[in-house]
Design a protein around this motif. Structure first.
Motif, PDB file in Angstrom:
ATOM      1  N   ARG A   1       1.530   5.676   2.987  1.00 14.12           N
ATOM      2  CA  ARG A   1       0.379   5.178   2.119  1.00 14.12           C
ATOM      3  C   ARG A   1       0.171   5.813   1.109  1.00 14.12           C
ATOM      4  O   ARG A   1      -0.036   7.024   1.075  1.00 14.12           O
ATOM      5  N   GLU A   2       0.024   5.026  -0.069  1.00 16.71           N
ATOM      6  CA  GLU A   2      -0.081   5.578  -1.490  1.00 16.71           C
ATOM      7  C   GLU A   2      -1.165   5.245  -2.092  1.00 16.71           C
ATOM      8  O   GLU A   2      -1.632   5.917  -3.137  1.00 16.71           O
ATOM      9  N   VAL A   3      -1.659   4.286  -1.866  1.00 15.40           N
ATOM     10  CA  VAL A   3      -2.787   3.706  -2.436  1.00 15.40           C
ATOM     11  C   VAL A   3      -4.166   3.743  -1.327  1.00 15.40           C
ATOM     12  O   VAL A   3      -4.167   2.997  -0.148  1.00 15.40           O
TER      13      VAL A   3
ATOM     14  N   ILE B   1       0.182  -2.132   6.059  1.00 14.80           N
ATOM     15  CA  ILE B   1      -0.799  -1.040   6.767  1.00 14.80           C
ATOM     16  C   ILE B   1      -0.282  -0.592   7.891  1.00 14.80           C
ATOM     17  O   ILE B   1      -0.578   0.658   8.444  1.00 14.80           O
ATOM     18  N   ASP B   2       0.834  -0.959   8.329  1.00 16.50           N
ATOM     19  CA  ASP B   2       1.525  -0.400   9.624  1.00 16.50           C
ATOM     20  C   ASP B   2       2.301   1.143   9.301  1.00 16.50           C
ATOM     21  O   ASP B   2       2.300   1.993  10.120  1.00 16.50           O
TER      22      ASP B   2
ATOM     23  N   ILE C   1       0.818  -1.417   0.038  1.00 17.28           N
ATOM     24  CA  ILE C   1       0.057   0.019  -0.127  1.00 17.28           C
ATOM     25  C   ILE C   1       0.825   1.259  -0.031  1.00 17.28           C
ATOM     26  O   ILE C   1       0.426   2.211  -0.298  1.00 17.28           O
ATOM     27  N   THR C   2       1.923   1.310   0.359  1.00 20.61           N
ATOM     28  CA  THR C   2       3.180   2.382   0.324  1.00 20.61           C
ATOM     29  C   THR C   2       3.591   2.433  -1.160  1.00 20.61           C
ATOM     30  O   THR C   2       4.724   3.112  -1.299  1.00 20.61           O
ATOM     31  N   CYS C   3       3.277   1.856  -1.980  1.00 21.39           N
ATOM     32  CA  CYS C   3       4.066   1.637  -3.310  1.00 21.39           C
ATOM     33  C   CYS C   3       3.077   1.690  -4.492  1.00 21.39           C
ATOM     34  O   CYS C   3       2.642   0.342  -4.729  1.00 21.39           O
TER      35      CYS C   3
ATOM     36  N   TYR D   1     -10.960  -8.782  -0.839  1.00 21.49           N
ATOM     37  CA  TYR D   1      -9.754  -7.828  -0.575  1.00 21.49           C
ATOM     38  C   TYR D   1      -9.775  -7.717   0.760  1.00 21.49           C
ATOM     39  O   TYR D   1     -10.605  -7.901   1.772  1.00 21.49           O
ATOM     40  N   LEU D   2      -8.272  -7.614   1.194  1.00 20.03           N
ATOM     41  CA  LEU D   2      -7.961  -7.542   2.530  1.00 20.03           C
ATOM     42  C   LEU D   2      -6.816  -6.567   2.966  1.00 20.03           C
ATOM     43  O   LEU D   2      -5.769  -6.800   1.790  1.00 20.03           O
ATOM     44  N   GLU D   3      -6.530  -5.771   3.941  1.00 19.90           N
ATOM     45  CA  GLU D   3      -5.566  -5.354   4.149  1.00 19.90           C
ATOM     46  C   GLU D   3      -4.572  -5.810   5.172  1.00 19.90           C
ATOM     47  O   GLU D   3      -5.317  -6.227   6.230  1.00 19.90           O
ATOM     48  N   THR D   4      -3.396  -6.056   5.060  1.00 15.47           N
ATOM     49  CA  THR D   4      -2.712  -6.685   6.142  1.00 15.47           C
ATOM     50  C   THR D   4      -1.383  -6.022   6.594  1.00 15.47           C
ATOM     51  O   THR D   4      -0.915  -5.178   5.926  1.00 15.47           O
ATOM     52  N   SER D   5      -0.832  -6.377   7.749  1.00 12.74           N
ATOM     53  CA  SER D   5       0.485  -5.889   7.995  1.00 12.74           C
ATOM     54  C   SER D   5       1.187  -7.133   8.729  1.00 12.74           C
ATOM     55  O   SER D   5       0.907  -7.996   9.712  1.00 12.74           O
ATOM     56  N   ALA D   6       2.182  -7.694   7.999  1.00  9.47           N
ATOM     57  CA  ALA D   6       2.993  -8.672   8.297  1.00  9.47           C
ATOM     58  C   ALA D   6       3.854  -8.484   9.630  1.00  9.47           C
ATOM     59  O   ALA D   6       4.171  -9.119  10.405  1.00  9.47           O
TER      60      ALA D   6
END
Ligand SMILES: Nc1nc2c(ncn2[C@@H]2O[C@H](COP(=O)(O)OP(=O)(O)OP(=O)(O)O)[C@@H](O)[C@H]2O)c(=O)[nH]1
Ligand SMILES: [Mg+2]
Lengths: 201, 779
Positions: free
Chosen positions: A130-132, A124-125, A91-93, A148-153
């Motif tokens: 965030r760019e998207v 998402i951390d 999401i940051t790219c 769709y799902l947003e995650t932070s490994a």
């Protein structure tokens, strides 16, 4: 197969640009850690994790592919037998998001028509980077018929959910499928489109 | 005896020589029996005292001898006492003396230590002086080894001692020495670097080695290794460029020319391996263990550079990229303008796998050497250092340009090999031929030959990921493409020819009309092509079966090939094994899909070719009356009315399949046929009526049939015919109630497959059995 200690076996293949965090997601899920200084994956990595869902043992075979272009042809050979694909972007790219249509073309070309595809926005951390936007990704996923799902490994956000929900979905499809198969035996290479079912909400 | 004495003594003291009875008590006694009792008691006491006395007296002699001995010892004891006093005096003296001495020793020890320190310091200062002088002289004499030894000595001196010395009285002298030494050190370093660079420029190995050995003495390990590597790289580059030039010039024999780039790469990698082999000892001896990594890291830069040149030339001269693009586009759109003959790709595919396997071999060699060297160097190092070293080794090997280049080549190789496999399999299918008398056609052998060849080639690259990818593609080709070909052939069906229709004796006028209509359309050519279609169907069934067998064999062979690869140390352990296992299990699961297909095909054959024929033969049974008397029974005996012809018909029908199908498939088919017969017979029998002799006739007929069917299949027939046999038993009964001899508790080893209702139904087929009797039966 009946000899083994599981009720279902599913193949999950992770794809997406290099550096979006596929390996970190897999390691977080399978080993419960966030590997520091994670080097780029060479070829494909293979991991197994067995989970229990509604009393059923589900063995997940997870193939973590390399995002770098030169490994593309190795990766492609795994699409066909995959039950599910986890298409990951960062999401940051913005770039990794823009490449998604290209990945979808690959899926279209190589994957089984019954494959379940989940779009995952990782990292998402890193809120401030965030760019998207979430809405944009959700819209895109919906248009393409993907979950769709947003995650932070890193923070372990939604990682369990990602894999467990997917396993649930796969169980549903498998049950639905065997029902269909019992009625008419399918021709080889002929896929059946099965509508998504929300079985584990 | 010595023990009894104290006991006596105790007793004595307890009674104190007195009787237990006091005199006053005696005087106070008035009663006679009291007196008597006391008297008795006193008498007892007296007796006891007497015996004690006797015992004591008997000891007297003994005691006297002992006394005598003691008296004799008296003078000796006096002597001993004197000696003891003297000894005590001596000990006291010695003790004070020792205390005195030990404190002196302690002082001495301290003094000695200080002396040593002083000597060390003096030595160091002397050394310093000696080094200073020595360095000057050595430098003057250009004896750099000696000079370096002096500097090394200086560098290994305890710096704090030197510092102390400077604070001492001789500070100025020491300072001067130090200044001189430091200056000499700098000069020497500069000189040695300069001379080494010169030697490298001259390509003078002896001089290079000479100065290379001096560097670690000056604490310049990394610089020494870097410069030495620079020399080695220069040598390497020279040789590699020559080799590449030769390769591109191409004045080699045709055979080797096909692998010239792989050969050139091999020369390069072997060259580096030889360099490592040759120079590892000198590095180890002069630089210590754990330094090989640094040297190889430098060498790898040149290796990468030279390997890339070879790869670039390979891509250029073999038109590798272009071939890939053509392949890529013809796989995307099946109707492509430009197409490559799979055969044309053979050499280039082979060359790439050879190149990769050489690179893998080389990297494995580096891994082994560096790991061993680190192990010695890190024997006492903390865990973190060990891990750090492992990580940097991993990074060097997997992320070096050589690895990247090879990964790229393999990345193009896989789609081309896939194309090769698909196209060749398509060709094999297109050129499929089958010779009369053969069970299978050419495409099965051809197809598996191709698949095996492609996977083996991928395996020979030594890249596990490449191998897995090709196993995946093979699975896809077999499961989708090739299976579909066979499936489509089976879907064309097994034709029921018009001739057969007539043989079958179709009685209905409508179907006769239809068949003659068809006959008109088909004419002779139709019959001929129908024969071909039949043969094609049977061959396809055999093909399907062989495919499912071949897949299992292919998997087994691959497994053993892989374990050979692993035993040579390729593939990093469990991960690689797990990946291959998973891909292989996908491959082998396609085998059962072929088995399913075979089953479908056999069912189809049974339905189209066997059922329509067999059914009317069985319904002929209906036209043979089983409501017969003695005469007819004998007549049947002489002229069999049905079963013999039925058996002959079956024999004729199956002969074609027996000849055309593999034994295993034929067996399965006969099993399907026997199931069909037993089912149809059952239905037919239930439509008949029987007399007592008719029942006997049926029993005979059934026995003949079962005996015949047992000879044509390895499956057990009796079980399939159990119901019919039981029906025959019922039809053979004398009376209705006789059934009870076989029923329920009387059934013995017989397991009834007929329900009570069915038993009644069969009983009712006997015209001579009254329905009331049947109804009355308790089953
Ligand atoms: N902040 C943050 N960083 C992450 C997260 N996931 C991964 N990263 C970082 O992103 C980088 C790449 O992660 P990887 O997991 O190696 O990416 P990959 O998708 O496997 O990359 P390839 O193997 O080259 O395809 C690493 O430096 C990770 O530390 C996350 O959730 N949050
Ligand atoms: Mg990765």
């Amino acid at each position: 197969m009946s000899m083994e200690d599981y009720d279902h076996l599913f193949k999950i293949v992770l794809i997406g640009n290099a550096g979006v965090g596929k390996t970190c997601l897999v390691r977080r899920f399978t080993q419960g850690l966030f590997p520091p200084g994670q080097g780029a994956t060479i070829g494909v990595d293979f991991m197994i994790k067995t989970v229990e869902i509604n009393g059923e043992k589900v063995k997940l075979q997870i193939w973590d592919t390399a995002g770098q272009e030169r490994f593309r042809s190795i990766t492609q050979s795994y699409y066909r037998s995959a039950n599910a694909l986890i298409l990951t972007y960062d999401i940051t790219c913005e770039d990794s998001f823009r490449c998604l249509p290209e990945w979808l073309r690959e899926i279209e070309q190589y994957a089984n028509s019954k494959v379940v595809t989940v779009l995952v926005g990782n990292k998402i951390d890193l809120t401030e980077k965030r760019e998207v936007l979430r809405e944009r990704a959700e819209e895109f996923a919906e248009a393409q018929g993907m979950l769709y799902l947003e995650t932070s490994a890193k923070e372990s956000d939604n990682v369990e959910k990602l894999f467990l929900d997917l396993a649930c979905r796969l169980i549903c499809e498998a049950k639905q499928n065997s029902l269909v198969n019992n009625v008419t035996s399918p021709m080889p290479g002929e896929g059946k489109n099965i509508s998504y079912l929300n079985c584990c909400s | 005896m010595a023990e009894s004495n104290p006991a006596v003594a105790v007793k004595r003291s307890a009674s104190a020589g007195l009787s237990a009875i006091s005199a006053e008590a005696i005087e106070g006694l008035t009663e006679l029996d009291e007196l008597e009792r006391v008297y008795q008691q006193l008498c007892d006491e007296e007796k006891q005292v007497e015996s004690e006395l006797e015992a004591l007296i008997s000891q007297q002699g003994n005691i006297e001898t002992k006394m005598l001995a003691l008296q004799r010892m008296g003078p000796n004891l006096q002597l001993i006492e004197g000696d003891a006093t003297q000894l005590s005096g001596m000990i006291t003296f010695t003790c004070s003396l020792a205390e005195n001495v030990s404190s002196k020793v302690r002082q001495l020890d301290l003094a000695k230590n200080r002396l040593y320190q002083a000597i060390q310091r003096a030595d160091d200062i002397l050394d310093l002086k000696f080094c200073t002088d020595g360095v000057q002289t050595a430098l003057r004499n250009e004896d750099y080894e000696q000079a370096a030894a002096h500097v090394h000595r200086y560098l290994s001196l305890d710096q704090s001692v030197i510092e102390l010395s400077r604070q001492g009285g001789e500070s100025s002298a020491v300072d001067a020495s130090l200044a001189l030494l430091q200056e000499a050190e700098q000069r020497l370093k500069a000189l040695v670097k300069e001379r080494l660079d010169q030697a490298i420029a001259d390509g003078d190995l002896a001089q290079v080695e000479r100065f290379f050995k001096i560097f670690p003495l000056l604490g310049l390990h990394d610089q020494g290794l870097a410069r030495f590597a620079q020399y080695l790289c220069a040598q390497l580059a020279k040789k590699a460029e020559e080799n590449l030039l030769l390769a591109v010039g191409g004045e080699l024999g045709e055979r080797r020319a096909a692998l010239i780039f792989a050969d050139t790469l091999t020369l390069l990698l072997e060259g580096i391996a030889r360099i490592v082999e040759t120079h590892q000892p000198i590095v180890e001896t002069y630089y210590g263990p754990g330094r090989l990594y640094t040297l190889i890291k430098h060498l790898q830069v040149e290796c990468d550079r030279q390997a890339e040149k070879v790869v670039d030339k390979f891509i250029q001269q073999r038109d590798y990229q272009n071939k890939f693009q053509i392949v890529q586009s013809s796989m995307m759109r099946s109707m492509s303008t430009e197409k490559i003959e799979p055969r044309e790709l053979d050499p280039v595919l082979l060359e790439v796998t050879v190149m990769n396997s050489r690179a893998e071999l080389y990297l494995r060699f580096l891994r082994r050497r560096i790991t061993a060297d680190f192990e010695v160097g890190d024997a006492t190092a903390p865990k973190s250092t060990v891990q750090e070293h492992q990580q940097s080794l991993e990074k060097l090997l997997t992320h070096c340009l050589l690895s990247r280049n090879m990964q790229e080549l393999i990345g193009y190789y896989i789609p081309m090999e896939e194309y090769y496999m698909r196209e060749s399999v398509n060709k094999a299918v297109a050129m499929d031929t089958y010779e009369k008398g053969q069970l299978t056609s050419s495409m099965v052998d051809d197809c598996f030959y191709i698949v095996k060849k492609c996977i083996s080639r991928a395996l020979s690259s030594s890249s596990i990921d490449c191998l897995c990818a090709m196993i995946n593609h093979a699975t896809s080709v077999l499961e989708s493409d090739f299976r579909e070909v066979l499936y489509n052939k089976l879907r064309q069906g097994f034709p029921a020819t018009t001739l057969q229709d007539i043989q079958r004796g179709v009685s209905s006028a409508v179907s006769l009309m239809q068949t003659s209509l068809q006959q008109g359309k088909f004419n002779t050519l139709g019959i001929e092509s129908a024969e071909d279609a039949k043969a094609s169907f049977l061959v396809t069934l055999n093909n399907v079966e062989v495919c499912s067998e071949n897949i299992i064999t292919l998997k087994k062979n691959l497994e053993s090939d892989c374990s050979k690869l692993f035993s040579q140390g390729f593939g990093s352990g469990e991960q690689a094994q797990a990946k291959i296992d998973s891909c292989l299990s996908d491959l082998v699961s396609t085998s059962s899909k072929f088995k399913d297909l075979l089953q479908e095909g056999l069912t189809e054959l049974n339905n189209t070719a066997i059922k329509p024929q067999v059914k009317p033969w069985i319904s002929n049974f209906l036209s043979i009356s089983h409501n017969i008397e003695e005469d007819e029974f004998n007549e049947y005996e002489a002229n069999d009315p049905w079963v013999q012809q039925f058996i002959v018909n079956l024999e004729q029908l199956m002969a074609e399949f027996k000849a055309g199908l593999s034994p295993v498939i034929y067996d399965t088919l006969t099993s399907l046929m026997t199931s069909l017969i037993s089912l149809e017979m059952e239905k037919t029998v239930l439509k008949c009526t029987f007399s007592r002799l008719g029942g006997l006739q049926f029993d005979k007929e059934l026995r003949s049939l079962v005996t015949y069917l047992t000879t044509v299949t390895t499956w057990t027939i009796r079980d399939k015919f159990a119901r019919l046999t039981q029906m025959a038993t019922i039809l053979n009964l004398e009376r209705v109630t006789e059934i009870l001899d076989y029923w329920g508790p009387n059934s013995g080893p017989l397991t009834w497959r007929l329900t009570p209702a069915e038993v009644r139904q069969v009983l009712a087929l006997r015209i001579d059995f009254r329905s009331e009797d049947i109804k009355r039966l308790r089953l």
